[in-house]
Design a protein around this motif. Sequence first.
Motif, PDB file in Angstrom:
ATOM      1  N   ASN A 131      -1.844  17.715  -6.734  1.00  0.00           N
ATOM      2  CA  ASN A 131      -0.926  18.756  -6.222  1.00  0.00           C
ATOM      3  C   ASN A 131      -1.150  18.848  -4.520  1.00  0.00           C
ATOM      4  O   ASN A 131      -1.972  18.005  -3.943  1.00  0.00           O
ATOM      5  N   PRO A 132      -0.209  19.706  -3.849  1.00  0.00           N
ATOM      6  CA  PRO A 132      -0.174  19.816  -2.365  1.00  0.00           C
ATOM      7  C   PRO A 132      -1.557  20.010  -1.756  1.00  0.00           C
ATOM      8  O   PRO A 132      -2.270  21.095  -2.342  1.00  0.00           O
ATOM      9  N   GLY A 133      -2.015  19.477  -0.788  1.00  0.00           N
ATOM     10  CA  GLY A 133      -3.437  19.158  -0.144  1.00  0.00           C
ATOM     11  C   GLY A 133      -4.753  18.723  -0.815  1.00  0.00           C
ATOM     12  O   GLY A 133      -5.569  18.931  -0.900  1.00  0.00           O
ATOM     13  N   THR A 134      -4.222  17.638  -1.637  1.00  0.00           N
ATOM     14  CA  THR A 134      -5.099  16.883  -2.574  1.00  0.00           C
ATOM     15  C   THR A 134      -5.738  15.664  -1.342  1.00  0.00           C
ATOM     16  O   THR A 134      -4.987  15.291  -0.923  1.00  0.00           O
ATOM     17  N   VAL A 135      -7.130  15.695  -1.539  1.00  0.00           N
ATOM     18  CA  VAL A 135      -7.835  14.702  -0.612  1.00  0.00           C
ATOM     19  C   VAL A 135      -8.805  13.783  -1.457  1.00  0.00           C
ATOM     20  O   VAL A 135      -9.665  14.653  -2.211  1.00  0.00           O
ATOM     21  N   VAL A 136      -8.799  12.678  -1.693  1.00  0.00           N
ATOM     22  CA  VAL A 136      -9.293  11.820  -2.633  1.00  0.00           C
ATOM     23  C   VAL A 136     -10.116  10.714  -1.539  1.00  0.00           C
ATOM     24  O   VAL A 136      -9.577  10.015  -1.032  1.00  0.00           O
ATOM     25  N   GLY A 137     -11.685  10.858  -1.891  1.00  0.00           N
ATOM     26  CA  GLY A 137     -12.375   9.882  -1.026  1.00  0.00           C
ATOM     27  C   GLY A 137     -12.426   8.550  -1.532  1.00  0.00           C
ATOM     28  O   GLY A 137     -11.945   8.192  -2.828  1.00  0.00           O
ATOM     29  N   ASN A 193     -13.921   8.722   7.422  1.00  0.00           N
ATOM     30  CA  ASN A 193     -14.626   8.546   6.181  1.00  0.00           C
ATOM     31  C   ASN A 193     -13.703   8.146   5.083  1.00  0.00           C
ATOM     32  O   ASN A 193     -14.032   7.779   3.957  1.00  0.00           O
ATOM     33  N   LEU A 194     -12.259   8.140   5.249  1.00  0.00           N
ATOM     34  CA  LEU A 194     -11.300   8.008   4.295  1.00  0.00           C
ATOM     35  C   LEU A 194     -10.983   6.586   4.432  1.00  0.00           C
ATOM     36  O   LEU A 194     -10.485   5.634   3.502  1.00  0.00           O
ATOM     37  N   TYR A 195     -10.611   5.928   5.708  1.00  0.00           N
ATOM     38  CA  TYR A 195      -9.733   4.764   5.981  1.00  0.00           C
ATOM     39  C   TYR A 195     -10.418   3.531   6.827  1.00  0.00           C
ATOM     40  O   TYR A 195     -11.084   4.193   7.652  1.00  0.00           O
ATOM     41  N   ASN A 196     -10.149   2.486   6.537  1.00  0.00           N
ATOM     42  CA  ASN A 196     -10.442   1.417   7.385  1.00  0.00           C
ATOM     43  C   ASN A 196      -9.080   1.232   8.060  1.00  0.00           C
ATOM     44  O   ASN A 196      -8.122   0.649   7.606  1.00  0.00           O
ATOM     45  N   LEU A 197      -9.127   1.821   9.359  1.00  0.00           N
ATOM     46  CA  LEU A 197      -7.605   1.609   9.965  1.00  0.00           C
ATOM     47  C   LEU A 197      -7.297   0.307  10.553  1.00  0.00           C
ATOM     48  O   LEU A 197      -6.222  -0.045  11.360  1.00  0.00           O
ATOM     49  N   ASP A 198      -8.102  -0.800  10.221  1.00  0.00           N
ATOM     50  CA  ASP A 198      -7.628  -1.973  10.789  1.00  0.00           C
ATOM     51  C   ASP A 198      -6.620  -2.663   9.711  1.00  0.00           C
ATOM     52  O   ASP A 198      -6.234  -3.357   9.503  1.00  0.00           O
ATOM     53  N   GLU A 199      -6.556  -1.909   8.558  1.00  0.00           N
ATOM     54  CA  GLU A 199      -5.535  -2.138   7.306  1.00  0.00           C
ATOM     55  C   GLU A 199      -4.415  -1.499   7.445  1.00  0.00           C
ATOM     56  O   GLU A 199      -3.820  -1.118   6.457  1.00  0.00           O
TER      57      GLU A 199
END
Length: 226
Positions: free
Chosen positions: A184-190, A8-14
């Motif tokens: 901060n540590p453990g941040t996840v941004v969509g 849900n976070l990344y296009n792994l082809d990039e």
Amino acid sequence: METALISNLYNLDETIAKDIFEGCTYPWEVLPKIKDFILKLGPTLSPDEYDKVGEDVWIAKDAEIFPSAYIHGPAIICKGAKIRQCAFIRESAIVGEGATVGNSTELKNVILFNKVEVPHYNYVGDSVLGYKAHLGAGAITSNIKADRKNVVVKGEGRAYETGLRKFGAMLGDNVEVGCNSVLNPGTVVGPHTNIYPLSMVRGIVPEHSIYKDKDNIVVKTEESDN
């Protein structure tokens, strides 16, 4: 939707590092693997396209490296990347195609997907930045808690025990972080989310949103994008 999933976070082809994510569910699982992955991938890169410089540093022939930049291996600098004046790449860094690492920016144990921009006075440690993610001037990832305990990612009604003492931020594709913000540590941004300048961010921020402060996160609309 579970924002923190790799899918849900990344296009792994990039990213040249696509294979490091195989078998992983969450992106922070790759952090302990980056060094060994580079040491395995580097020798397989075409000598027609990459030069091996010093010890365990592979740089694309068309990458632009300023004389004052410092790159410590293991590291891979991909095609068309720019490493500008006084950039400090400490170790275990993959800089994607067309990415920019700018003035006085420091990298350590990171994967920057293609076309990432960390162009001015940024610190990026123990982090994964998705395709076209951008940090404004002075924005940093804080990668260790004050109490030195393991990082727990909190958000969306869950607490993820990462088992990691050092963990900066996981930024999805096309994330924009405003100037002088601290992740901060453990941040996840969509993906496709904007973080206001001077923000102090912690936990999970959903995709397609605008982070104004921890109590004011709004869904993007067509009007807010303009």
